[in-house]
Design an enzyme around this catalytic site. Structure first.
Site, PDB file in Angstrom:
ATOM      1  N   GLY A   1       0.744  -1.093   0.020  1.00 58.66           N
ATOM      2  CA  GLY A   1       0.052  -0.015   0.052  1.00 58.66           C
ATOM      3  C   GLY A   1       0.895   1.311   0.169  1.00 58.66           C
TER       4      GLY A   1
ATOM      5  N   THR B   1       8.196   2.399  -6.956  1.00 59.94           N
ATOM      6  CA  THR B   1       8.823   1.256  -7.486  1.00 59.94           C
ATOM      7  C   THR B   1       8.750   0.177  -6.612  1.00 59.94           C
ATOM      8  OG1 THR B   1      11.017   0.482  -8.363  1.00 59.94           O
ATOM      9  CG2 THR B   1      11.175   1.685  -6.459  1.00 59.94           C
ATOM     10  N   HIS B   2       8.806  -1.319  -7.166  1.00 60.00           N
ATOM     11  CA  HIS B   2       8.953  -2.217  -6.374  1.00 60.00           C
ATOM     12  C   HIS B   2      10.181  -2.975  -6.259  1.00 60.00           C
ATOM     13  CE1 HIS B   2       4.701  -2.073  -5.509  1.00 60.00           C
ATOM     14  NE2 HIS B   2       4.176  -2.452  -6.861  1.00 60.00           N
TER      15      HIS B   2
ATOM     16  N   SER C   1      -2.278 -10.545   0.962  1.00 63.82           N
ATOM     17  CA  SER C   1      -2.459  -9.479  -0.076  1.00 63.82           C
ATOM     18  C   SER C   1      -2.192  -9.897  -1.483  1.00 63.82           C
ATOM     19  CB  SER C   1      -2.207  -8.288   0.553  1.00 63.82           C
ATOM     20  OG  SER C   1      -2.771  -6.826  -0.390  1.00 63.82           O
TER      21      SER C   1
ATOM     22  N   TYR D   1       2.669   0.284   7.250  1.00 62.05           N
ATOM     23  CA  TYR D   1       1.533   0.085   7.037  1.00 62.05           C
ATOM     24  C   TYR D   1       0.567   0.315   7.909  1.00 62.05           C
ATOM     25  CZ  TYR D   1      -2.985  -1.926   4.718  1.00 62.05           C
ATOM     26  OH  TYR D   1      -4.231  -1.965   4.400  1.00 62.05           O
TER      27      TYR D   1
ATOM     28  N   ARG E   1      -8.970  -4.524  -1.728  1.00 60.69           N
ATOM     29  CA  ARG E   1      -9.715  -5.557  -1.172  1.00 60.69           C
ATOM     30  C   ARG E   1     -10.278  -5.469   0.174  1.00 60.69           C
ATOM     31  NH1 ARG E   1      -8.206 -10.393   1.305  1.00 60.69           N
ATOM     32  NH2 ARG E   1      -6.362  -9.152   2.440  1.00 60.69           N
TER      33      ARG E   1
HETATM   34  P1  A3P Z   1      -5.324  -5.850   1.172  1.00 59.86           P
HETATM   35  O1  A3P Z   1      -5.295  -6.903  -0.024  1.00 59.86           O
HETATM   36  O2  A3P Z   1      -4.741  -6.300   2.216  1.00 59.86           O
HETATM   37  O3  A3P Z   1      -6.718  -5.233   1.029  1.00 59.86           O
HETATM   38  P2  A3P Z   1      -0.505  -1.757  -3.188  1.00 59.86           P
HETATM   39  O4  A3P Z   1      -1.305  -0.380  -3.198  1.00 59.86           O
HETATM   40  O5  A3P Z   1       0.920  -1.818  -2.857  1.00 59.86           O
HETATM   41  O6  A3P Z   1      -0.858  -2.542  -4.318  1.00 59.86           O
HETATM   42  O7  A3P Z   1      -1.000  -2.479  -2.015  1.00 59.86           O
HETATM   43  C1  A3P Z   1      -2.464  -2.779  -1.936  1.00 59.86           C
HETATM   44  C2  A3P Z   1      -2.926  -3.301  -0.514  1.00 59.86           C
HETATM   45  O8  A3P Z   1      -2.935  -2.099   0.380  1.00 59.86           O
HETATM   46  C3  A3P Z   1      -4.227  -3.933  -0.524  1.00 59.86           C
HETATM   47  O9  A3P Z   1      -4.406  -4.600   0.593  1.00 59.86           O
HETATM   48  C4  A3P Z   1      -5.047  -2.759  -0.382  1.00 59.86           C
HETATM   49  O10 A3P Z   1      -6.427  -2.964   0.254  1.00 59.86           O
HETATM   50  C5  A3P Z   1      -4.138  -1.875   0.609  1.00 59.86           C
HETATM   51  N1  A3P Z   1      -4.591  -0.547   0.669  1.00 59.86           N
HETATM   52  C6  A3P Z   1      -4.339   0.568  -0.631  1.00 59.86           C
HETATM   53  N2  A3P Z   1      -4.731   1.567  -0.248  1.00 59.86           N
HETATM   54  C7  A3P Z   1      -5.144   1.628   1.139  1.00 59.86           C
HETATM   55  C8  A3P Z   1      -5.631   2.509   2.142  1.00 59.86           C
HETATM   56  N3  A3P Z   1      -5.701   3.835   1.708  1.00 59.86           N
HETATM   57  N4  A3P Z   1      -5.801   2.132   3.164  1.00 59.86           N
HETATM   58  C9  A3P Z   1      -5.684   0.859   3.729  1.00 59.86           C
HETATM   59  N5  A3P Z   1      -5.119  -0.010   2.747  1.00 59.86           N
HETATM   60  C10 A3P Z   1      -5.042   0.212   1.742  1.00 59.86           C
END
Ligand code: A3P
Length: 266
Positions: A63, A78-79, A109, A164, A228
């Site tokens: 996230g 970046t990852h 996730s 996070y 999600r």
């Molecule tokens: P979950 O699959 O546990 O819901 P990325 O943005 O790096 O792809 O990461 C996605 C993960 O971060 C997902 O986790 C997503 O729901 C969570 N995420 C993204 N934005 C968020 C926010 N504003 N608040 C809480 N979780 C967030």
């Protein structure tokens, strides 16, 4: 910069016009990466950022869209693990923010993301996926090396390392932490607005952040939504007691040389 999530998505979308498929992973310096990243590797390595650019680095599914809404300096996401980040970022003393998420929630996730992201290799069954994660076989490599790589360099490179779980616990506190790191001073109402706009609920409903613009042959959100759950501790709904024990024992071995204060609940 090639290697950012945005570019890989757009490349994937273009590819989706023809027969679409899950891309194989190819290793660079032992790190499995999506093949279109590898094909662009020379230009990624040579990328020369502006000193004002800000790098946001995460292991996938940790996230942070928090900063996307800010004005320049450019925000580059970046990852890549630390060892593969283009040297230009450090030569030019760019600021960098690393976002880390506890391993078990990150794994859960990533599993759901790999189910719905039809550009990534098949995740296969859950139990086997845990082992792939532990063995560093997923795209972007080992979570353990990733979080440790940036942690070890954070002081020397002036990297802001945030969690996070801290953002979930107290988003305002973390926005203010980022603001100070960036030498910004924002009015309280602006900070409140950032907190509101970056809440999970708002981002899940916002077409710009819920990735509903990505076509179904790329992200099949009927399998699992991109936004999600966005919670801390969802791992308890996935790991059996035996899986958690095996994972934790392996975790202790891999992480004993690093004192990173991860939390699996808040
Ligand atoms: P979950 O699959 O546990 O819901 P990325 O943005 O790096 O792809 O990461 C996605 C993960 O971060 C997902 O986790 C997503 O729901 C969570 N995420 C993204 N934005 C968020 C926010 N504003 N608040 C809480 N979780 C967030």
């Amino acid at each position: 910069m090639a290697g950012t999530e945005e570019l890989s998505f757009s490349e994937a979308i273009m590819a989706a016009g023809d027969a679409f498929h899950r891309f194989p992973l190819i290793k660079i310096q032992g790190v499995p990466l999506m093949c279109h990243i590898v094909h662009n590797w020379d230009s990624i390595r040579a990328f020369c950022p502006d000193p004002s650019d800000l790098l946001i680095a995460t292991y996938p599914k940790a996230g942070l869209s928090l900063l996307k809404k800010m004005d320049p300096p450019r925000v580059i996401k970046t990852h890549l693990p630390f060892k593969l980040v283009p040297e230009g970022f450090w030569k030019n003393k760019c600021k960098a923010i690393y976002v880390a998420r506890n391993a078990k929630d990150n794994l859960v996730s990533y599993y759901h993301f790999d189910r719905m992201n039809l550009t990534q290799p098949e995740p296969g069954p859950w139990d086997g996926y845990i082992h792939k994660f532990m063995n560093g076989e997923l795209a972007w490599g080992s979570w353990y090396d990733h979080v440790k790589g940036y942690w070890e360099e954070r002081e020397k490179r002036n990297i802001l390392y945030i969690f996070y779980e801290d953002m979930k616990e107290n988003p305002q506190r973390e926005v203010e932490r980022i603001m100070r790191y960036l030498d910004l001073s924002l009015a309280d109402d602006v900070i409140s607005r950032i907190v509101e706009l970056t809440s999970f609920k708002t981002m899940k409903e916002n077409p710009m952040t819920n990735y509903s613009f990505i076509p179904k042959p790329v992200f099949d959100q009927s399998i699992s939504p991109f936004m999600r759950k966005g919670v801390v501790g969802d791992w308890t709904n996935h790991f059996s007691p035996a899986q958690a024990q095996l994972f934790d024992e392996d975790y202790e071995r891999k992480m004993k040389d690093a004192d990173i204060p991860f939390r699996t609940d808040i």
